[in-house]
Write an enzyme that holds these catalytic residues in place. Structure first.
Site, PDB file in Angstrom:
ATOM      1  N   ASP A  98     -30.604 -60.557 -56.193  1.00 15.12           N
ATOM      2  CA  ASP A  98     -30.842 -61.135 -54.877  1.00 15.12           C
ATOM      3  C   ASP A  98     -29.682 -62.094 -54.625  1.00 15.12           C
ATOM      4  O   ASP A  98     -29.620 -63.175 -55.210  1.00 15.12           O
ATOM      5  CB  ASP A  98     -32.184 -61.879 -54.876  1.00 15.12           C
ATOM      6  CG  ASP A  98     -32.396 -62.724 -53.621  1.00 15.12           C
ATOM      7  OD1 ASP A  98     -31.603 -62.611 -52.667  1.00 15.12           O
ATOM      8  OD2 ASP A  98     -33.372 -63.505 -53.600  1.00 15.12           O
ATOM      9  N   LYS A 141     -22.651 -65.964 -47.585  1.00 15.84           N
ATOM     10  CA  LYS A 141     -23.331 -64.783 -47.072  1.00 15.84           C
ATOM     11  C   LYS A 141     -23.206 -64.669 -45.553  1.00 15.84           C
ATOM     12  O   LYS A 141     -23.181 -63.573 -45.000  1.00 15.84           O
ATOM     13  CB  LYS A 141     -24.797 -64.848 -47.480  1.00 15.84           C
ATOM     14  CG  LYS A 141     -25.569 -63.564 -47.291  1.00 15.84           C
ATOM     15  CD  LYS A 141     -26.908 -63.692 -47.983  1.00 15.84           C
ATOM     16  CE  LYS A 141     -27.775 -62.473 -47.763  1.00 15.84           C
ATOM     17  NZ  LYS A 141     -29.051 -62.599 -48.486  1.00 15.84           N
ATOM     18  N   GLU A 147     -33.814 -56.580 -48.218  1.00 17.68           N
ATOM     19  CA  GLU A 147     -34.637 -57.604 -48.867  1.00 17.68           C
ATOM     20  C   GLU A 147     -36.138 -57.396 -48.633  1.00 17.68           C
ATOM     21  O   GLU A 147     -36.928 -57.471 -49.586  1.00 17.68           O
ATOM     22  CB  GLU A 147     -34.189 -58.997 -48.414  1.00 17.68           C
ATOM     23  CG  GLU A 147     -32.866 -59.391 -49.065  1.00 17.68           C
ATOM     24  CD  GLU A 147     -32.134 -60.523 -48.355  1.00 17.68           C
ATOM     25  OE1 GLU A 147     -32.744 -61.193 -47.501  1.00 17.68           O
ATOM     26  OE2 GLU A 147     -30.948 -60.732 -48.666  1.00 17.68           O
ATOM     27  N   ASP A 161     -39.904 -63.994 -44.359  1.00 16.50           N
ATOM     28  CA  ASP A 161     -38.958 -64.584 -45.314  1.00 16.50           C
ATOM     29  C   ASP A 161     -38.342 -65.860 -44.754  1.00 16.50           C
ATOM     30  O   ASP A 161     -37.509 -65.819 -43.845  1.00 16.50           O
ATOM     31  CB  ASP A 161     -37.863 -63.549 -45.639  1.00 16.50           C
ATOM     32  CG  ASP A 161     -36.858 -64.042 -46.675  1.00 16.50           C
ATOM     33  OD1 ASP A 161     -36.838 -65.256 -46.969  1.00 16.50           O
ATOM     34  OD2 ASP A 161     -36.086 -63.214 -47.182  1.00 16.50           O
TER      35      ASP A 161
HETATM   36  P1  ADP Z   1     -32.394 -68.197 -49.663  1.00 14.52           P
HETATM   37  O1  ADP Z   1     -33.150 -66.919 -49.528  1.00 14.52           O
HETATM   38  O2  ADP Z   1     -31.964 -68.769 -48.343  1.00 14.52           O
HETATM   39  O3  ADP Z   1     -31.279 -68.118 -50.631  1.00 14.52           O
HETATM   40  P2  ADP Z   1     -34.630 -69.434 -51.143  1.00 14.52           P
HETATM   41  O4  ADP Z   1     -35.633 -68.386 -50.901  1.00 14.52           O
HETATM   42  O5  ADP Z   1     -34.201 -69.658 -52.536  1.00 14.52           O
HETATM   43  O6  ADP Z   1     -33.383 -69.334 -50.182  1.00 14.52           O
HETATM   44  O7  ADP Z   1     -35.262 -70.796 -50.563  1.00 14.52           O
HETATM   45  C1  ADP Z   1     -34.623 -72.014 -50.706  1.00 14.52           C
HETATM   46  C2  ADP Z   1     -35.388 -73.047 -49.918  1.00 14.52           C
HETATM   47  O8  ADP Z   1     -36.721 -73.151 -50.428  1.00 14.52           O
HETATM   48  C3  ADP Z   1     -34.789 -74.443 -50.016  1.00 14.52           C
HETATM   49  O9  ADP Z   1     -34.763 -75.031 -48.734  1.00 14.52           O
HETATM   50  C4  ADP Z   1     -35.763 -75.170 -50.920  1.00 14.52           C
HETATM   51  O10 ADP Z   1     -35.794 -76.559 -50.654  1.00 14.52           O
HETATM   52  C5  ADP Z   1     -37.059 -74.518 -50.531  1.00 14.52           C
HETATM   53  N1  ADP Z   1     -38.113 -74.692 -51.546  1.00 14.52           N
HETATM   54  C6  ADP Z   1     -38.077 -74.336 -52.848  1.00 14.52           C
HETATM   55  N2  ADP Z   1     -39.231 -74.672 -53.473  1.00 14.52           N
HETATM   56  C7  ADP Z   1     -40.018 -75.246 -52.526  1.00 14.52           C
HETATM   57  C8  ADP Z   1     -41.332 -75.836 -52.547  1.00 14.52           C
HETATM   58  N3  ADP Z   1     -42.054 -75.878 -53.674  1.00 14.52           N
HETATM   59  N4  ADP Z   1     -41.817 -76.344 -51.384  1.00 14.52           N
HETATM   60  C9  ADP Z   1     -41.082 -76.309 -50.259  1.00 14.52           C
HETATM   61  N5  ADP Z   1     -39.849 -75.792 -50.178  1.00 14.52           N
HETATM   62  C10 ADP Z   1     -39.309 -75.272 -51.298  1.00 14.52           C
HETATM   63 MG    MG Z   2     -33.667 -65.050 -49.782  1.00 11.09          MG
END
Ligand code: ADP
Ligand code: MG
Length: 611
Positions: free
Chosen positions: A12, A75, A179, A201
């Site tokens: 991912d 990205k 995705e 998402d």
């Molecule tokens: P991406 O797909 O954009 O790479 P992710 O799916 O990894 O991102 O999500 C990252 C986001 O999720 C960040 O903004 C992070 O602060 C938030 N995040 C991660 N864990 C939690 C949580 N327990 N509660 C709220 N937000 C969270």
């Molecule tokens: Mg993602």
């Protein structure tokens, strides 16, 4: 050609975070590098001085202080020209330049750091290389092939750029997968006959929702909507605003927050946000220098008020996506949550309200896309997936009860979908938290079963032991996904967890666990009986102590002493014996010895009651 048993990785490659996973016949799992949770921030740092390149958390930690040499959100630039990304420019503090693509056919956006130009695929390759290396360390052998995911809305150029990134990192990209499709694969939904699935998402900086249709094992994207500048970062910014506005109010409007402090604010805000996903409040403490300490407790309600408009916007996107697909919420068979920001309770509530059903959350929303990529990889590699195909539960499912015994709610070989519930109670006076530990297996003691997960029912009103009425329900749907919920019926306090029981088990292990239950049948039965009797001893002796305190003075001293002595002996026996029969006899004898005391206690209680 590569060997057929060669492992294929699932990757991912996210805007904010990237993850890598692989699958065998136990199902998919995340590769976690030494001492990490497997989540690699998609950030590349060019160190001052030597220009050393760091990838991940270390680079992210300096992002605000070193805006020109820290590259994030690559990205967003993949496969785009500089003109295409004009609207991104205000968000990206590093230097963007235009470059001719390698095939000289197009102009592409690129990044210039320390006088050198890097293309987006080159930068993404740095992230992929780091992931590949972690996987090779964990698996202990070189890996070359990978499945990489991209958003459903990526066009050909963006997908091609993703392939290029893989190639530069030394990976053979065997497939690019959407995705949302990966998320559906992670839940094994491709094994269903046909289905309509919404994948919601919400990541760090992007939001998208896709409506998928499954027919004959193939997913088709019916519609996709989103906002490429909406995500968890906005939630963080809301909190930063709240904190900074208040600090200015208290300490003067002139206060300026330099980049180093901004970084700290970002960290504080994100930590508070994450805490508010599980707790009702979070406290932030910031040292403003000069002996000034700013402290602030933020409640979940306050946070939700601030982020509601953002969440509302995602809801509007979902409605549009449904309209585009000419579907209504009731036409959907499943809703899947993806992205770290879907852990925010308000987001879950709004999604549930909109679609009118509880979304799938059994898999970690940050990991689900990588896991699905690994599932796609294992399908391509020809790994078996028989466990997920079953139409019966291969092993019994239950919860751990007092003293480490297991109460089975769904028995082995039950046809799915199925549902079962049972009543439980508290064992300690005034107990307000109840831990529910979900286990799988045929043995009688929890320690001999496979632990699937646990959760806590919090905020049960204090009442005497045995008064609480806790209904635990196990529900397995047609896709084999288990939902365990617990509700205290007097107060309505509720909590739940979702689990995929088949993940992490091979067919051989299922057979072995079943066999072990026969081999240990007698021993297990005795052990379970012993646990029950010990619980009874604990209950009866505690009760007797309470009665002695209340009406002990009404019986003669000799009798009192013999009860106290018998009580101690019974407790010692319970702790030491392995003979349930003997314990049963002694428990009976103790019951007879305390009959008079119990009668007095009852009489006293009746007397105390108001007319
Ligand atoms: P991406 O797909 O954009 O790479 P992710 O799916 O990894 O991102 O999500 C990252 C986001 O999720 C960040 O903004 C992070 O602060 C938030 N995040 C991660 N864990 C939690 C949580 N327990 N509660 C709220 N937000 C969270
Ligand atoms: Mg993602």
């Amino acid at each position: 050609m590569s060997e057929p048993d060669d492992v294929i990785l699932g990757i991912d490659l996210g805007t904010t975070n990237s993850l890598i996973a692989w699958a065998d016949d136990r199902g998919p799992r995340i590769v976690r590098g030494e001492g990490t949770d497997g989540v690699l921030p998609s950030v590349i740092g060019f160190e001052p001085g030597d220009g050393r390149i760091v990838v991940g958390a270390e680079a992210r930690a300096h992002a605000v202080e070193r805006p020109e040499t820290t590259v994030f959100s690559v990205k967003r630039l993949m496969g785009r020209g500089l003109a295409d990304v004009a609207e991104e420019v205000p968000w990206l503090p590093y230097r963007l330049v235009q470059r001719r693509s390698d095939d000289h056919h197009r102009d592409i956006a690129a990044v210039e750091v320390h006088g050198r130009v890097y293309t987006p695929p080159e930068l993404s390759a740095m992230i992929l290389r780091e992931l590949k290396q972690q996987a090779e360390e964990q698996l202990g052998r070189p890996v070359r092939r990978a499945v990489i995911t991209t958003p459903a809305y990526f066009d050909d150029a963006q997908r091609q750029a993703t392939r290029d990134a893989g190639r530069i990192a030394g990976l053979d990209v065997v497939r690019i997968v959407n995705e949302p499709t990966a998320a559906a694969l992670a839940y094994g939904l491709d094994l269903a006959e046909r289905a309509c699935i919404a994948v919601y998402d919400l990541g760090g900086g992007t939001f998208d929702v896709s409506i998928l249709q499954l027919r004959d094992r193939v997913f088709e994207v019916l519609s996709t909507r989103g906002n490429t500048h909406l995500g968890g970062d906005d939630f963080d910014r809301e909190l930063i605003k709240l904190l900074q506005d208040e600090i200015r109010q208290q300490h003067g409007q002139h206060i300026h927050f330099p980049p180093s402090t901004q970084q700290a604010f970002r960290r504080f805000a994100e930590a508070a946000k994450i805490r508010l996903s599980t707790d009702a409040q979070a406290t932030v403490e910031i040292d403003l220098g000069g002996g000034r300490l700013y402290q602030r407790t933020i409640t979940r309600e306050e946070f939700e008020d601030r982020i509601e408009p953002w969440v509302q916007e995602t809801v509007v996107c979902c409605c549009r996506a449904l309209a585009d697909a000419e579907l209504e919420p009731k036409d959907l068979d499943q809703v899947i949550l993806v992205g770290g920001s879907t852990r925010v309770p308000l987001v879950r509530r709004r999604v549930e309200q909109l679609f009118g059903r509880a979304p799938y959350t059994a898999l970690n929303p940050e990991e689900v896309v990588a896991l699905g990529a690994a599932v796609q990889a294992s399908i391509l590699a020809g790994t078996r997936r028989d466990l997920l195909l079953l139409d019966v539960t291969p092993l019994s499912l239950g919860i751990e009860t007092m003293g480490g015994a297991v109460s089975k709610l769904i028995l082995r070989n039950t046809t799915i979908p199925c549902e079962s519930d049972e009543m439980f109670t508290t064992f300690v006076d005034g107990q307000t938290n109840v831990k529910i530990h979900v286990v799988q297996g045929e043995r009688e003691l929890a320690a001999d079963c496979r632990s699937l997960g646990q959760f806590e029912l919090r905020g049960v009103p204090a009442m005497p032991a045995g008064m609480a009425k806790i209904k635990v329900t196990f529900l397995i749907d047609a896709n084999g996904i288990l939902d365990v919920s617990a509700i205290e019926q007097r107060s309505g306090t509720e909590a739940s967890i979702q689990i995929i029981p088949a993940h992490g088990l091979t067919p051989e292990e299922v057979d072995r666990m079943e066999l072990a239950s026969y081999e240990h049948a007698r021993e297990d039965m005795l052990a379970h009986r012993l646990v029950d009797l010990r619980n009874q001893v604990e209950f009866d002796t505690t009760k007797t102590e309470q009665m002695l305190a209340k009406v002990g003075s009404h019986i003669d001293a000799g009798q009192r002493d013999s009860i106290v002595r018998a009580m101690q002996q019974l407790r010692t026996l319970a702790a030491q014996t392995h003979d349930p029969e003997r314990l049963h006899q002694e428990l009976d004898a103790f019951g007879k010895l305390t009959v008079r005391l119990a009668e007095l206690a009852v009489a006293q209680t009746l007397k105390e009651q108001p007319e």
